[in-house]
Design a protein around this motif. Structure first.
Motif, PDB file in Angstrom:
ATOM      1  N   SER A  83       7.497   1.738  -8.816  1.00 40.46           N
ATOM      2  CA  SER A  83       8.696   1.562  -7.999  1.00 40.46           C
ATOM      3  C   SER A  83       8.303   1.074  -6.609  1.00 40.46           C
ATOM      4  CB  SER A  83       9.445   2.875  -7.873  1.00 40.46           C
ATOM      5  OG  SER A  83      10.469   2.750  -6.899  1.00 40.46           O
ATOM      6  N   PRO A  84       8.986   0.063  -6.080  1.00 41.33           N
ATOM      7  CA  PRO A  84       8.648  -0.451  -4.750  1.00 41.33           C
ATOM      8  C   PRO A  84       8.871   0.560  -3.616  1.00 41.33           C
ATOM      9  CG  PRO A  84       9.991  -2.037  -5.959  1.00 41.33           C
ATOM     10  CD  PRO A  84      10.016  -0.769  -6.732  1.00 41.33           C
ATOM     11  N   SER A  85       9.748   1.536  -3.834  1.00 42.81           N
ATOM     12  CA  SER A  85      10.028   2.504  -2.769  1.00 42.81           C
ATOM     13  C   SER A  85       8.773   3.331  -2.523  1.00 42.81           C
ATOM     14  CB  SER A  85      11.204   3.407  -3.152  1.00 42.81           C
ATOM     15  OG  SER A  85      10.907   4.154  -4.313  1.00 42.81           O
ATOM     16  N   GLY A  86       8.519   3.614  -1.297  1.00 46.31           N
ATOM     17  CA  GLY A  86       7.343   4.396  -0.951  1.00 46.31           C
ATOM     18  C   GLY A  86       6.144   3.552  -0.585  1.00 46.31           C
ATOM     19  N   TYR A  87       6.221   2.262  -0.868  1.00 44.22           N
ATOM     20  CA  TYR A  87       5.148   1.363  -0.488  1.00 44.22           C
ATOM     21  C   TYR A  87       5.429   0.791   0.899  1.00 44.22           C
ATOM     22  CZ  TYR A  87       2.893   1.358  -5.065  1.00 44.22           C
ATOM     23  OH  TYR A  87       2.219   1.728  -6.203  1.00 44.22           O
ATOM     24  N   LYS A  88       4.367   0.629   1.645  1.00 44.68           N
ATOM     25  CA  LYS A  88       4.476   0.074   2.977  1.00 44.68           C
ATOM     26  C   LYS A  88       3.450  -1.041   3.130  1.00 44.68           C
ATOM     27  CE  LYS A  88       5.932   4.534   4.851  1.00 44.68           C
ATOM     28  NZ  LYS A  88       5.645   5.625   5.825  1.00 44.68           N
ATOM     29  N   SER A  89       3.449  -1.637   4.263  1.00 40.45           N
ATOM     30  CA  SER A  89       2.453  -2.667   4.600  1.00 40.45           C
ATOM     31  C   SER A  89       2.458  -3.791   3.574  1.00 40.45           C
ATOM     32  CB  SER A  89       1.038  -2.060   4.674  1.00 40.45           C
ATOM     33  OG  SER A  89       0.990  -1.012   5.597  1.00 40.45           O
ATOM     34  N   TRP A  90       3.584  -4.357   3.337  1.00 39.12           N
ATOM     35  CA  TRP A  90       3.717  -5.442   2.381  1.00 39.12           C
ATOM     36  C   TRP A  90       3.076  -6.718   2.919  1.00 39.12           C
ATOM     37  CZ3 TRP A  90       6.211  -5.076  -2.390  1.00 39.12           C
ATOM     38  CH2 TRP A  90       6.861  -3.855  -2.633  1.00 39.12           C
ATOM     39  N   GLY A  91       2.416  -7.431   2.018  1.00 37.93           N
ATOM     40  CA  GLY A  91       1.898  -8.740   2.373  1.00 37.93           C
ATOM     41  C   GLY A  91       2.990  -9.783   2.280  1.00 37.93           C
ATOM     42  N   PRO A  92       2.721 -11.003   2.736  1.00 36.99           N
ATOM     43  CA  PRO A  92       3.717 -12.083   2.701  1.00 36.99           C
ATOM     44  C   PRO A  92       3.937 -12.657   1.310  1.00 36.99           C
ATOM     45  CG  PRO A  92       1.667 -12.915   3.555  1.00 36.99           C
ATOM     46  CD  PRO A  92       1.481 -11.441   3.401  1.00 36.99           C
ATOM     47  N   GLY A  93       3.022 -12.355   0.385  1.00 36.76           N
ATOM     48  CA  GLY A  93       3.200 -12.820  -0.985  1.00 36.76           C
ATOM     49  C   GLY A  93       2.500 -14.133  -1.277  1.00 36.76           C
ATOM     50  N   THR A  94       2.361 -14.403  -2.559  1.00 40.11           N
ATOM     51  CA  THR A  94       1.790 -15.664  -3.010  1.00 40.11           C
ATOM     52  C   THR A  94       2.600 -16.146  -4.204  1.00 40.11           C
ATOM     53  OG1 THR A  94      -0.286 -16.758  -3.678  1.00 40.11           O
ATOM     54  CG2 THR A  94       0.086 -14.543  -4.546  1.00 40.11           C
ATOM     55  N   ALA A 114       0.824  -1.202   0.000  1.00 36.22           N
ATOM     56  CA  ALA A 114       0.000   0.000   0.000  1.00 36.22           C
ATOM     57  C   ALA A 114       0.860   1.255   0.000  1.00 36.22           C
ATOM     58  CB  ALA A 114      -0.909   0.000   1.234  1.00 36.22           C
ATOM     59  N   GLN A 115       0.352   2.269  -0.654  1.00 33.30           N
ATOM     60  CA  GLN A 115       1.042   3.559  -0.732  1.00 33.30           C
ATOM     61  C   GLN A 115       0.017   4.663  -0.529  1.00 33.30           C
ATOM     62  OE1 GLN A 115       2.281   4.967  -4.677  1.00 33.30           O
ATOM     63  NE2 GLN A 115       4.296   5.419  -3.838  1.00 33.30           N
ATOM     64  N   LEU A 116       0.355   5.613   0.344  1.00 35.98           N
ATOM     65  CA  LEU A 116      -0.518   6.756   0.578  1.00 35.98           C
ATOM     66  C   LEU A 116       0.146   7.963  -0.065  1.00 35.98           C
ATOM     67  CD1 LEU A 116      -3.206   7.299   2.026  1.00 35.98           C
ATOM     68  CD2 LEU A 116      -1.888   8.022   4.025  1.00 35.98           C
ATOM     69  N   SER A 117      -0.461   8.485  -1.126  1.00 38.28           N
ATOM     70  CA  SER A 117       0.177   9.576  -1.864  1.00 38.28           C
ATOM     71  C   SER A 117      -0.886  10.370  -2.604  1.00 38.28           C
ATOM     72  CB  SER A 117       1.190   9.010  -2.865  1.00 38.28           C
ATOM     73  OG  SER A 117       1.691  10.023  -3.714  1.00 38.28           O
ATOM     74  N   PHE A 118      -0.596  11.674  -2.758  1.00 41.90           N
ATOM     75  CA  PHE A 118      -1.475  12.515  -3.560  1.00 41.90           C
ATOM     76  C   PHE A 118      -1.171  12.389  -5.051  1.00 41.90           C
ATOM     77  CE2 PHE A 118      -3.829  14.459  -0.325  1.00 41.90           C
ATOM     78  CZ  PHE A 118      -2.987  14.727   0.742  1.00 41.90           C
ATOM     79  N   ARG A 119      -0.039  11.807  -5.385  1.00 38.83           N
ATOM     80  CA  ARG A 119       0.318  11.619  -6.789  1.00 38.83           C
ATOM     81  C   ARG A 119      -0.259  10.283  -7.282  1.00 38.83           C
ATOM     82  NH1 ARG A 119       6.707  12.574  -6.623  1.00 38.83           N
ATOM     83  NH2 ARG A 119       6.496  10.922  -5.083  1.00 38.83           N
ATOM     84  N   ASP A 120      -0.109  10.051  -8.572  1.00 38.35           N
ATOM     85  CA  ASP A 120      -0.544   8.774  -9.130  1.00 38.35           C
ATOM     86  C   ASP A 120       0.261   7.636  -8.512  1.00 38.35           C
ATOM     87  OD1 ASP A 120      -1.132   9.854 -12.589  1.00 38.35           O
ATOM     88  OD2 ASP A 120      -2.317  10.070 -10.746  1.00 38.35           O
ATOM     89  N   CYS A 121      -0.299   6.447  -8.537  1.00 35.25           N
ATOM     90  CA  CYS A 121       0.454   5.303  -8.032  1.00 35.25           C
ATOM     91  C   CYS A 121       1.673   5.058  -8.917  1.00 35.25           C
ATOM     92  CB  CYS A 121      -0.443   4.058  -7.960  1.00 35.25           C
ATOM     93  SG  CYS A 121      -0.943   3.369  -9.553  1.00 35.25           S
ATOM     94  N   GLU A 122       2.682   4.443  -8.325  1.00 34.53           N
ATOM     95  CA  GLU A 122       3.941   4.230  -9.024  1.00 34.53           C
ATOM     96  C   GLU A 122       4.302   2.750  -9.015  1.00 34.53           C
ATOM     97  OE1 GLU A 122       5.841   8.527  -7.614  1.00 34.53           O
ATOM     98  OE2 GLU A 122       6.498   6.651  -6.707  1.00 34.53           O
TER      99      GLU A 122
END
Length: 122
Positions: free
Chosen positions: A105-116, A95-103
């Motif tokens: 790039s993995p930087s800036g994203y938080k709350s990562w899930g464990p993956g599948t 998840a990313q909280l931003s006023f800009r469009d989503c990106e």
């Protein structure tokens, strides 16, 4: 906080739908990104969907993957079609909280899930 599901084994040319679900309310306020990590490689953004539903795709998946969200269900989906062996690997959402469009790039994203895990093999 975020949990991915829907991975599995599929033959080349097949389809899978991944889900990313939040256990807490308010997912609709966040951009959600999907990231692919092939064995031995770094994490690469393949798609994202903004809080206002604007989407972006990596060129290599643009005509094959579709990202969508259902805020009532606190869930974001990644429909993957025409899967190729190079699509195999671990898929994460974040998840990313931003006023800009989503990106992508993995930087800036938080709350990562464990993956599948997605395996594409005949």
């Amino acid at each position: 906080q975020l949990v991915e599901s829907g991975g599995g084994l599929v033959q080349p040319g097949g389809s899978l739908r991944l889900s990313c679900t939040s256990s807490t309310p308010g997912m609709g306020y966040h951009h959600i990104g999907w990231f692919h990590q092939a064995p031995g490689k770094g994490r690469e953004g393949v798609s994202c969907i903004g809080s206002r539903f604007k989407t972006h795709y990596l060129d290599s998946v643009k005509d094959r993957f579709i990202v969508s969200r259902d805020n009532d269900k606190n869930t974001v989906y990644l429909q993957m079609n025409s899967l190729k062996p190079e699509d195999a690997g671990h898929y994460y959402c974040a998840a990313q909280l931003s006023f800009r469009d989503c990106e992508l790039s993995p930087s800036g994203y938080k709350s990562w899930g464990p993956g599948t895990q997605v395996t594409v093999s005949s």
